[in-house]
Design an enzyme around this catalytic site. Sequence first.
Site, mmCIF file in Angstrom:
data_model
loop_
_atom_site.group_PDB
_atom_site.id
_atom_site.type_symbol
_atom_site.label_atom_id
_atom_site.label_comp_id
_atom_site.label_asym_id
_atom_site.label_seq_id
_atom_site.Cartn_x
_atom_site.Cartn_y
_atom_site.Cartn_z
ATOM 1 N N ASP A 32 0.832 -1.199 0.000
ATOM 2 C CA ASP A 32 0.000 0.000 0.000
ATOM 3 C C ASP A 32 0.872 1.256 0.000
ATOM 4 O O ASP A 32 1.571 1.534 0.972
ATOM 5 C CB ASP A 32 -0.909 0.000 1.236
ATOM 6 C CG ASP A 32 -1.847 1.200 1.274
ATOM 7 O OD1 ASP A 32 -3.000 1.067 0.808
ATOM 8 O OD2 ASP A 32 -1.434 2.273 1.767
ATOM 9 N N TYR A 89 3.061 9.699 -0.572
ATOM 10 C CA TYR A 89 4.094 9.037 0.229
ATOM 11 C C TYR A 89 5.477 9.251 -0.402
ATOM 12 O O TYR A 89 6.490 8.957 0.228
ATOM 13 C CB TYR A 89 3.843 7.531 0.346
ATOM 14 C CG TYR A 89 2.610 7.118 1.102
ATOM 15 C CD1 TYR A 89 1.773 8.058 1.725
ATOM 16 C CD2 TYR A 89 2.247 5.784 1.198
ATOM 17 C CE1 TYR A 89 0.644 7.664 2.410
ATOM 18 C CE2 TYR A 89 1.124 5.377 1.882
ATOM 19 C CZ TYR A 89 0.306 6.315 2.484
ATOM 20 O OH TYR A 89 -0.825 5.905 3.154
ATOM 21 N N LYS A 99 -2.687 5.912 -4.313
ATOM 22 C CA LYS A 99 -3.749 6.877 -4.003
ATOM 23 C C LYS A 99 -3.505 8.200 -4.708
ATOM 24 O O LYS A 99 -2.361 8.656 -4.820
ATOM 25 C CB LYS A 99 -3.810 7.110 -2.482
ATOM 26 C CG LYS A 99 -3.860 5.842 -1.661
ATOM 27 C CD LYS A 99 -3.850 6.138 -0.166
ATOM 28 C CE LYS A 99 -3.608 4.875 0.640
ATOM 29 N NZ LYS A 99 -2.209 4.425 0.599
ATOM 30 N N HIS A 101 -7.356 9.822 -1.900
ATOM 31 C CA HIS A 101 -6.642 9.819 -0.627
ATOM 32 C C HIS A 101 -7.340 10.665 0.439
ATOM 33 O O HIS A 101 -7.291 10.338 1.628
ATOM 34 C CB HIS A 101 -5.219 10.337 -0.863
ATOM 35 C CG HIS A 101 -4.239 9.928 0.187
ATOM 36 N ND1 HIS A 101 -2.879 9.920 -0.032
ATOM 37 C CD2 HIS A 101 -4.396 9.518 1.468
ATOM 38 C CE1 HIS A 101 -2.261 9.521 1.064
ATOM 39 N NE2 HIS A 101 -3.150 9.275 1.995
ATOM 40 N N LEU A 108 -2.241 -0.754 14.631
ATOM 41 C CA LEU A 108 -1.619 -1.024 15.931
ATOM 42 C C LEU A 108 -1.634 0.199 16.831
ATOM 43 O O LEU A 108 -0.898 0.279 17.813
ATOM 44 C CB LEU A 108 -0.177 -1.516 15.728
ATOM 45 C CG LEU A 108 -0.054 -2.824 14.934
ATOM 46 C CD1 LEU A 108 1.402 -3.169 14.687
ATOM 47 C CD2 LEU A 108 -0.755 -3.960 15.664
ATOM 48 N N LYS A 159 2.751 -1.272 9.389
ATOM 49 C CA LYS A 159 3.963 -0.719 8.783
ATOM 50 C C LYS A 159 5.141 -0.939 9.712
ATOM 51 O O LYS A 159 5.032 -0.750 10.928
ATOM 52 C CB LYS A 159 3.780 0.788 8.541
ATOM 53 C CG LYS A 159 4.935 1.444 7.801
ATOM 54 C CD LYS A 159 4.889 2.953 7.944
ATOM 55 C CE LYS A 159 5.612 3.396 9.198
ATOM 56 N NZ LYS A 159 5.762 4.845 9.317
ATOM 57 N N SER A 160 6.273 -1.342 9.144
ATOM 58 C CA SER A 160 7.508 -1.463 9.907
ATOM 59 C C SER A 160 8.672 -1.510 8.933
ATOM 60 O O SER A 160 8.499 -1.897 7.768
ATOM 61 C CB SER A 160 7.505 -2.733 10.776
ATOM 62 O OG SER A 160 8.713 -2.840 11.496
ATOM 63 N N ASN A 186 4.261 -9.497 11.731
ATOM 64 C CA ASN A 186 2.939 -8.912 11.492
ATOM 65 C C ASN A 186 2.083 -9.714 10.517
ATOM 66 O O ASN A 186 0.869 -9.493 10.429
ATOM 67 C CB ASN A 186 3.089 -7.477 10.976
ATOM 68 C CG ASN A 186 3.515 -6.507 12.056
ATOM 69 O OD1 ASN A 186 3.364 -6.794 13.246
ATOM 70 N ND2 ASN A 186 4.049 -5.358 11.656
#
Length: 283
Positions: free
Chosen positions: A44, A49, A74, A107, A186, A228-229, A238
């Site tokens: 994603d 971004y 987006k 978005h 999270l 996300k990480s 995850n």
Amino acid sequence: MEMITLNDGNKIPAVGFGVFLVPNDGPAYEAVSQALKAGYRHIDTAAAYFNESDVGKAVKVSGIPREEIFITSKLWLQDYGYEAARKGLETSLEKLGLDYVDLYLLHQPYGDVAGAWKALEEAKKEGRIKSIGVSNMTPTIWKEFVPQFDTMPAVNQVECNPFFQQRELRALLDEADVKIEAYQPLGHGDGALLSHPVIVKLAEKYGKNPGQIILRSEIQEGLIVLPKSTNPERIAGNIDIFDFELEDSEMEEIRALDTGKGHHDPEAPGVAEMLLANYKIHD
């Protein structure tokens, strides 16, 4: 990986890999490469971004067939309106190095939303987009814009986690079989959710970490989650949430954590102006 069928018949992996705030020109490429190696097949990104090119590069060199990877991007506010949206999509496709995206979202819900949506509907008919959706639409904003659309969105990507469960919005979207994609699944990184006694107790019971408990609960609620990480261990962890199932009573414990409040209010005065001022994707 669990797959979820959208209201247009397309299937989407239940867990995606988000790259918000992961820099381009290396870090995003490395993170997406790690995610693909760990088994993710849903990435994603977004024009705002600023890392679509890294995402596209990681997908291209992965050796995984394109049709096996679900890619979302987006459209940013600067490119709303019919003509601008057509160009915005083409720019995203060029940066990604792709002929099509699996999902393309509006978005933010401000400005010429209807004109931009029309462009997405046409691009879907042309095969440039497989599924179309929106993001950051509250129930009030949804009721303002979606009745103007010829095509029902497949998803609404919003902030959603055990502290902010979006119950009113979920009830509204369920009527049209619109799926919620949960960003910040999270929490907001403040640690309060990950260290909550209910979550910690369940993590100890199942031999999982708190994040895995939270993501598992969201999957059981029917949400699409976008953790996300950039940490390889966390990236792998995850997605390792399909070998156990929370009991109904445990799900009720987690539902009781809902405060009904999130960190981002799309209806707050001046949000559109603030976003446009802080995120300029082109001159």
